[in-house]
Design an enzyme around this catalytic site. Structure first.
Site, PDB file in Angstrom:
ATOM      1  CE1 TYR A  40     -43.615   2.224 -21.783  1.00 55.99           C
ATOM      2  CE2 TYR A  40     -44.808   2.469 -19.740  1.00 55.99           C
ATOM      3  CZ  TYR A  40     -44.447   3.074 -20.988  1.00 55.99           C
ATOM      4  OH  TYR A  40     -44.273   4.259 -21.206  1.00 55.99           O
ATOM      5  CB  THR A  42     -35.495   2.465 -21.619  1.00 55.29           C
ATOM      6  OG1 THR A  42     -35.992   3.807 -21.056  1.00 55.29           O
ATOM      7  CG2 THR A  42     -35.741   2.525 -23.107  1.00 55.29           C
ATOM      8  CD  GLU A 115     -40.376   7.784 -18.374  1.00 55.71           C
ATOM      9  OE1 GLU A 115     -40.526   8.244 -19.385  1.00 55.71           O
ATOM     10  OE2 GLU A 115     -40.101   6.729 -18.027  1.00 55.71           O
TER      11      GLU A 115
END
Length: 182
Positions: A40, A42, A115
């Site tokens: 959703y 980069t 992440e």
């Protein structure tokens, strides 16, 4: 046993003994597990970290389509790096639009590194509705440890790094900021 998996006008996929075969190019995709992931921020096409999904060194990724979260979530821009965060506060915010990719185990492990899962973002299975109205279960990276003020920020339905020129994305050395910067 040979089984039919997927067909479109340019691609036919068959599964044989756990291996997926594309008939148009005769290329055998990885026989490792396949996962769906919803991105959703980069990682979307034309965004600063999309190269993670296209770099073959990271594994395999195939674009499936545009999707929208079934539940509402707060998608906000925060930190000194103007990072998009999907806050783990289902029911608040908007139905968030993003992209769905089918990825292999290697790509999933690389995205976990980007992440900082599970230390920073946590990867959870959530339902996403594709433009075709099909509902799929996807891995989604959510921020669970966030400061309460983040729920007062403007909620977005979609993220564009250059969409709000007052908050352009700033790549950090570590790709994610210190949680204290949020």
């Amino acid at each position: 046993m040979l089984s039919f998996v997927y067909s479109s006008c340019s691609l036919v996929l068959l599964r044989y003994s756990g291996t997926t075969i594309t008939l148009n190019s005769r290329r055998v995709l990885s026989n490792m597990s396949q996962h769906m992931v919803f991105v959703y921020g980069t990682l979307k096409e034309d965004e600063p970290n999309h190269h993670w999904l296209t770099d073959k060194e990271n594994g395999e990724a195939r674009f499936v389509g545009i999707g929208t979260t079934r539940e509402r979530y707060p998608l906000v821009i925060a930190s000194r790096y103007n990072i998009p965060y999907l806050l783990a506060a289902p029911g608040k915010g908007e139905h968030v639009e993003g992209e769905v990719y089918k990825i292999d185990d290697k790509m999933l492990s690389k995205l976990d590194i980007l992440e900082d899962h599970p230390k920073y973002y946590e990867r959870k299975i959530k339902k996403v509705r594709l433009e075709s109205e099909e509902e799929v279960e996807c891995w989604v990276y959510l921020l669970f440890e966030f400061k309460p003020y983040m729920l007062e920020l403007p909620f977005l339905t979609t993220y564009l790094s250059k969409g709000d020129l007052s908050k352009p994305y700033v790549a950090s050395e570590d790709d994610i900021s210190d949680p204290d910067d949020i």
